[in-house]
Design an enzyme around this catalytic site. Sequence first.
Site, PDB file in Angstrom:
ATOM      1  N   SER A  25       0.983  -1.167   0.163  1.00  0.00           N
ATOM      2  CA  SER A  25       0.021   0.014   0.046  1.00  0.00           C
ATOM      3  C   SER A  25       0.852   1.359   0.066  1.00  0.00           C
ATOM      4  O   SER A  25       1.569   1.421  -0.705  1.00  0.00           O
ATOM      5  CB  SER A  25      -1.029  -0.119   1.274  1.00  0.00           C
ATOM      6  OG  SER A  25      -1.931   0.915   1.073  1.00  0.00           O
ATOM      7  N   ASP A 112      -8.700  -5.873  -5.213  1.00  0.00           N
ATOM      8  CA  ASP A 112      -8.285  -4.963  -4.555  1.00  0.00           C
ATOM      9  C   ASP A 112      -9.338  -3.754  -4.850  1.00  0.00           C
ATOM     10  O   ASP A 112      -9.138  -3.085  -6.003  1.00  0.00           O
ATOM     11  CB  ASP A 112      -6.731  -4.481  -4.873  1.00  0.00           C
ATOM     12  CG  ASP A 112      -6.118  -3.616  -3.747  1.00  0.00           C
ATOM     13  OD1 ASP A 112      -6.875  -2.580  -3.480  1.00  0.00           O
ATOM     14  OD2 ASP A 112      -4.751  -4.031  -3.459  1.00  0.00           O
ATOM     15  N   HIS A 147      -7.223  -5.829  -0.795  1.00  0.00           N
ATOM     16  CA  HIS A 147      -6.021  -5.081  -0.225  1.00  0.00           C
ATOM     17  C   HIS A 147      -5.356  -5.457   0.977  1.00  0.00           C
ATOM     18  O   HIS A 147      -5.888  -5.008   2.263  1.00  0.00           O
ATOM     19  CB  HIS A 147      -6.708  -3.682  -0.258  1.00  0.00           C
ATOM     20  CG  HIS A 147      -5.367  -2.569  -0.036  1.00  0.00           C
ATOM     21  ND1 HIS A 147      -4.604  -2.229  -1.297  1.00  0.00           N
ATOM     22  CD2 HIS A 147      -4.934  -1.919   1.159  1.00  0.00           C
ATOM     23  CE1 HIS A 147      -3.670  -1.279  -0.551  1.00  0.00           C
ATOM     24  NE2 HIS A 147      -3.923  -1.221   0.608  1.00  0.00           N
TER      25      HIS A 147
END
Length: 211
Positions: A25, A112, A147
């Site tokens: 991320s 995601d 994610h």
Amino acid sequence: IVQCSSISSSVVSTKSLDLTVSGISAGGFFAHQVHVALSSQVTGAGIVAGGPYYCAMNNLVTAQTVCMKDPKLISVDALIEILRNTYATTRTIDSPDNLKSDRVYLFSGKSDTVVVQGVMEKLEELYGRLVIEPGNVVTEFDMNAEHAFPTLSYGNNCMFYFSPALNSFTNQHSRTGTYLGEPYINRCDYDAAYNILRHLIFCDTPMNTTR
């Protein structure tokens, strides 16, 4: 720590150490920035759900929209031009030519919803233009994952099952989806840490599936 036993490359690196960076991320974006900025020292990068160099163009709104959700607005041509011009005019980053023989591992889950897969595909395109050694840029974009950092057996379930009748998450099949939530580590029967390190530091060590 993964011990490595073989190194093979047709492009000779001038870097003295195997120094790699990895992240997920925001950490994935950061790992890539470090790889580019310090390319005379860093030999590779493992990036989970990140994005390309200078994507945000110093704009917070762009960072939170284009660089996460709207990859069609990301121009890899423009980013590479900025990268090369920054080196040529300011020397605040290392030469992008240092990336030619580096190794890169990119992971993006198909589901995601935070950093959509198209953003990582732009990162793949950027690395594909800078890394010339065949096979040095490896991607895993086929997993139905959210994610999160994927593991073999630790973290939240990779998939969830929701039962409207019970109004709760259960193991009974009713409606399925990929799980998004803290600590953003999901057990997806996939050892991302091992696969990243194996590729980045030239390992051929068999995976220990009991981990």
